[in-house]
Write a protein that holds these residues in place. Structure first.
Motif, PDB file in Angstrom:
ATOM      1  N   TYR A 238     -39.133  20.015  26.295  1.00  0.00           N
ATOM      2  CA  TYR A 238     -40.326  20.012  25.445  1.00  0.00           C
ATOM      3  C   TYR A 238     -41.553  19.936  26.348  1.00  0.00           C
ATOM      4  O   TYR A 238     -41.471  19.543  27.523  1.00  0.00           O
ATOM      5  CB  TYR A 238     -40.305  18.839  24.455  1.00  0.00           C
ATOM      6  N   ASP A 242     -46.350  17.761  22.851  1.00  0.00           N
ATOM      7  CA  ASP A 242     -45.662  18.211  21.637  1.00  0.00           C
ATOM      8  C   ASP A 242     -45.610  17.076  20.609  1.00  0.00           C
ATOM      9  O   ASP A 242     -45.448  15.899  20.965  1.00  0.00           O
ATOM     10  CB  ASP A 242     -44.236  18.655  21.959  1.00  0.00           C
ATOM     11  N   PHE A 245     -40.574  17.352  16.833  1.00  0.00           N
ATOM     12  CA  PHE A 245     -39.248  17.388  17.440  1.00  0.00           C
ATOM     13  C   PHE A 245     -38.167  17.632  16.387  1.00  0.00           C
ATOM     14  O   PHE A 245     -36.995  17.347  16.606  1.00  0.00           O
ATOM     15  CB  PHE A 245     -38.979  16.074  18.182  1.00  0.00           C
ATOM     16  N   GLN A 248     -35.108  20.017  17.465  1.00  0.00           N
ATOM     17  CA  GLN A 248     -34.172  19.386  18.400  1.00  0.00           C
ATOM     18  C   GLN A 248     -33.382  18.268  17.726  1.00  0.00           C
ATOM     19  O   GLN A 248     -32.161  18.152  17.900  1.00  0.00           O
ATOM     20  CB  GLN A 248     -34.926  18.816  19.608  1.00  0.00           C
ATOM     21  N   GLU A 268     -44.615  10.948  23.745  1.00  0.00           N
ATOM     22  CA  GLU A 268     -43.688  11.788  22.992  1.00  0.00           C
ATOM     23  C   GLU A 268     -42.490  10.992  22.473  1.00  0.00           C
ATOM     24  O   GLU A 268     -41.960  11.280  21.389  1.00  0.00           O
ATOM     25  CB  GLU A 268     -43.209  12.955  23.851  1.00  0.00           C
TER      26      GLU A 268
END
Length: 408
Positions: A238, A242, A245, A248, A268
């Motif tokens: 990633y 970002d 998620f 993922q 993150e």
């Protein structure tokens, strides 16, 4: 001043403080005005025959000029302040005790590199070639370290990195570069030992930053997987920044690994943990890179149970650790991460090298650093390998009730 005397000084300085400890669980504070004045701003132009920090008479031998390139502005300023605070604590303690071996006062010159490699190169050029630093401390970002080391190598100036962990840094063949931050390989060993031993796990999914730090960590996870009979059933990169998620996490939920290994930072990781609750992904999370007070500050209940490897935690009952924690908290009224004690250890390691070399000459310091033997610091007993990577033993910690606790 031998190694044992230095270690005793580190402990005594901390134990002299009677303030209560807030440790890594304090509310984060990042304002620069909470920090004591930098010696670069307060008397940095004084010669070694002037006054040392705290008004003490400087040793007759002169001074050691210690350069430091760090982000003090921008989004990475909070991390830079933490490292600077650790350095400043050690510098002040040594100067107030009479200097290195009673001969050399330390003059710390700090420059803002804005966490930008091109700016960092210019800063390092100034420190090495204008300020004539005898030794330098490199930046928190591995990308800046990679750029800086070309300057320090050309200047034959020892450079120590207390906060950068990318494996590529010590693969450059630069004999003047020393990593005092815990290595990523040490973190992998710690994680796999706990995962396969205590947790009896065998299958992992990996989520990692798409940069030198994350790519290097993922490569090491692959390198050690066979040794531990670990199967990496999925791996997803990633980008820093970002905020989604979902793809993922949904995929990991279907694959059902025994744990999700995350190689990244708290920004993150906290977002990911919140989204795990949203998508009902009930898989243990473990990794490294986010031993930060902001993990619990930003993540709250969503980071409960997360596990990570670290070389330093205030959950450690060791009296040196507790003394440092009490003193740091009293001085800065702020939380901190492992980079503060790693920076603190780095200054004392430099002082030890200068004492053994009986010189502040750059090449004499470089040689003495290669001969470090069982240096006992806050973050462990340290030695350098053939690539100038420091060896340390990591610990596994877990977040419980918003606090760091040592894993069983």
């Amino acid at each position: 001043m031998k190694k044992k005397r230095l270690s005793a000084l580190m402990l005594a300085a901390g134990l002299a403080l009677t303030a209560c400890s807030g440790g890594n669980d304090s509310a984060p504070t990042t304002a620069a005005d909470k920090a004591p004045a930098d010696t670069a701003a307060a008397g940095s132009e004084k010669s070694g025959q002037g006054e040392a920090a705290g008004g003490e008479a400087a040793p007759a031998g002169g001074e050691l000029v210690l350069g430091f390139a760090v982000p003090l502005t921008g989004t990475s300023a909070a991390g830079g302040e933490i490292v600077r605070n650790g350095l400043q604590m050690a510098v002040d303690e040594i100067n107030e005790a009479g200097g290195i071996d009673g001969k050399w006062t330390i003059r710390l010159i700090t420059e803002d590199n804005q966490n930008d490699p091109s700016t960092s190169v210019n800063v390092m050029e100034k420190l090495c070639n204008q300020d004539n630093a005898n030794v330098v401390i490199s930046s928190t970002a591995s990308s800046c370290c990679l750029a800086d080391m070309e300057v320090t190598k050309a200047a034959k100036c020892p450079e120590l990195a207390p906060a950068s962990t990318a494996a590529s840094l010590t693969e450059q063949g630069n004999e003047y570069f020393f990593r005092t931050a815990v290595t990523d390989s040490s973190n992998v060993v710690c994680l796999y030992d706990y995962f396969t031993g205590t947790m009896k796990g065998s299958k992992i999914a990996v989520l990692y930053e798409s940069n030198d730090f994350g790519n290097g960590g993922y490569q090491l996870l692959q390198d050690y997987a066979g040794q531990y009979n670990v199967e990496i059933i999925d791996a997803q990169a990633y980008n820093v920044g970002d905020v989604d998620f979902s793809v993922q996490l949904t995929q990991f939920k279907e694959e059902a690994p025994d744990a999700i290994f995350v190689w990244g930072h708290y920004e993150e990781v906290t977002i990911m943990c919140k989204q795990m609750a949203q998508y009902e992904v009930e898989i243990p999370v473990m990794g490294t890179g986010y031993n930060s007070p902001y993990l619990t500050e930003m993540g709250g209940e969503f980071v409960e149970g997360i596990m990570l490897s670290t070389c330093y935690t205030t959950a450690d009952p060791d009296e040196k650790v507790q003394a440092f924690d009490a003193k740091y908290t009293e001085l800065y009224k702020a939380a901190y991460d492992q980079n503060a004690p790693q920076a603190y250890d780095t200054v004392y390691m430099i002082a030890d090298a200068v004492t053994r070399a009986q010189s502040v000459d750059r090449e004499a310091i470089q040689k003495a650093l290669t001969e470090v033997k069982d240096f006992d610091g806050l973050t462990g007993v340290m030695n350098f390998d053939e690539k100038n990577n420091v060896s340390k033993t990591c610990k596994m910690i877990k977040i419980e009730n918003g606090q760091q606790v040592l894993c069983d």
